[in-house]
Design an enzyme around this catalytic site. Sequence first.
Site, PDB file in Angstrom:
ATOM      1  N   HIS A 144      46.418  47.178  44.477  1.00  0.00           N
ATOM      2  CA  HIS A 144      47.565  46.441  45.001  1.00  0.00           C
ATOM      3  C   HIS A 144      48.783  46.508  44.075  1.00  0.00           C
ATOM      4  O   HIS A 144      49.880  46.167  44.482  1.00  0.00           O
ATOM      5  CB  HIS A 144      47.180  44.979  45.311  1.00  0.00           C
ATOM      6  CG  HIS A 144      46.898  44.129  44.113  1.00  0.00           C
ATOM      7  ND1 HIS A 144      45.630  43.788  43.722  1.00  0.00           N
ATOM      8  CD2 HIS A 144      47.716  43.527  43.236  1.00  0.00           C
ATOM      9  CE1 HIS A 144      45.682  43.011  42.655  1.00  0.00           C
ATOM     10  NE2 HIS A 144      46.942  42.830  42.344  1.00  0.00           N
ATOM     11  N   ASP A 174      39.826  47.573  45.335  1.00  0.00           N
ATOM     12  CA  ASP A 174      41.117  47.234  44.727  1.00  0.00           C
ATOM     13  C   ASP A 174      41.295  47.919  43.380  1.00  0.00           C
ATOM     14  O   ASP A 174      41.773  47.323  42.411  1.00  0.00           O
ATOM     15  CB  ASP A 174      41.273  45.720  44.578  1.00  0.00           C
ATOM     16  CG  ASP A 174      42.730  45.308  44.353  1.00  0.00           C
ATOM     17  OD1 ASP A 174      43.620  46.166  44.546  1.00  0.00           O
ATOM     18  OD2 ASP A 174      42.969  44.155  43.972  1.00  0.00           O
ATOM     19  N   SER A 251      47.913  41.813  36.768  1.00  0.00           N
ATOM     20  CA  SER A 251      46.978  42.643  37.526  1.00  0.00           C
ATOM     21  C   SER A 251      46.799  44.013  36.880  1.00  0.00           C
ATOM     22  O   SER A 251      47.773  44.688  36.556  1.00  0.00           O
ATOM     23  CB  SER A 251      47.484  42.842  38.948  1.00  0.00           C
ATOM     24  OG  SER A 251      46.986  41.882  39.817  1.00  0.00           O
TER      25      SER A 251
END
Length: 504
Positions: A144, A174, A251
Amino acid sequence: MNFYRLNTLSRRAVSAAGVFRMGSPTRSPRAAATVGLAAIGIALGAALSTGSVAAADVRSASARYQDTVASSSAASSRRSNRETPTVAAIRRASPSVVNLHGHKTVRQAVSSIGGAAPDVARQVNGMGTGVVIDPRGYVVTNYHVVEDVFEINVTLQDGSTTTADLVVSDPASDLALVKLRGSGPFPTIPRGHSNDLMVGEPVIAIGNAFGYVHTSTVGIVSALHRDIPVNETQSYRDLIQTSAGINPGNSGGPLLNIDGEMIGLNVAVRVGAQQIAFAIPIDQVLDTVTEMVSRHNDRRFVIGMNGTSEQDGGLRIVGLSKGGSAQLGGLQTGDRIMKINEDNIDTELQYALAVLDAEPGQKLRMEFQRDEETYETFVATLPATAASADPIASLAWQVIGVAVRPAGDAFTRRMNSQLKTSYRGGLLITDVRPGSAADQQSLRSGDVLLGIHSWQTSSLGDLAEILQHPEIRQGPNAKFYIVRRDQTLFGHMQLAAQPTTTRR
């Protein structure tokens, strides 16, 4: 229960899309103050005479020198006490942490009187973090973070900038792998393991928090084996829960142990909570990235070799395709690959990345050991075709409609630990023939075939025996079992009947 992903979109943009991911500012902040260093000048104003120096002056100079040494020693002692294991861990890992940022297009529906809501496209800024896992510049991050980003801009620890290209990605897990542009070698992250983590042990997170590059925070392992739903279609499994402070932009950044080794990849935080964050375990990350790269390699060319890493180094060959380029290059089952070109090979991931750098038709120099002797050979990367020279591969393509290869030990370990199954392995589907039985049942690349009827497909040998069984040769409506996104599924498909042969 709501969870933020620590991703790249603004909160407003993502919530409009129905997924509440954590956002990031549209502009990276700069340091609020500049630290000035005052130059300290030392004047040596002693005038030297031509006469002899008095003994008292000598003793005075000696005493001053001893005072200086004692003061310096005390300062050194204070510095060493300040240099804690946390400081050493951050210093060790930071050079391999990179900051990712870019722009992506988000489409939003806006209200329209008396008609359907049109889509309005707008650009949003995004940011995240990545970790260098290979000196050639391969970086692992969250999918993402780089999803739909046109150009991935990268800032390294020393402040230099470059761009990166997306190599492979897997939305289900992911995870994504990108490659830095520019000449290496790049510093790589020290890797730990996540199978021996202890609740309560200290951990450190490094990331691009709110655009503040290389932000470091500390905490502990709060819990293990957490399953976290993100939305109706996606969830994370077997995560590490930590109290380290992570924020939008973290992230894809590393979670470190106190030795500065990466033990996880930061991915999410609990909405509205404090110090509840989650990371994908490093063992899971590396296993998944290995599968991603191997699938990508299989689509590009065929080598016809399957191996497993050895504890004392090298990749042990456990399977060869008949007539494949590895077999034609003289390799045998049991050989141990030690080098490909100039790259040392110690893990399945290193092998996959070394092959990833090759071009179809290129010859790879392989250094291998056999019976305590070291040899060298050259193996060609033959352009991939769904129906290869291997008769079993051709039969699987004809009867089922799939191209497969062994899923490998990493898949088997993960499957048995997470899914609590007793399967010995599986066959990774790398291609599906349009209109085939597999295609009609919506099988796709990335699925792992576990069995047909009551037989396991843990190896190519198993598949060969199944396809040659008289019952299968008749083209029955066969039950099949697969693993997709860590879920075990089953269905039925009409296999193609095989022509019978008669002796003359």
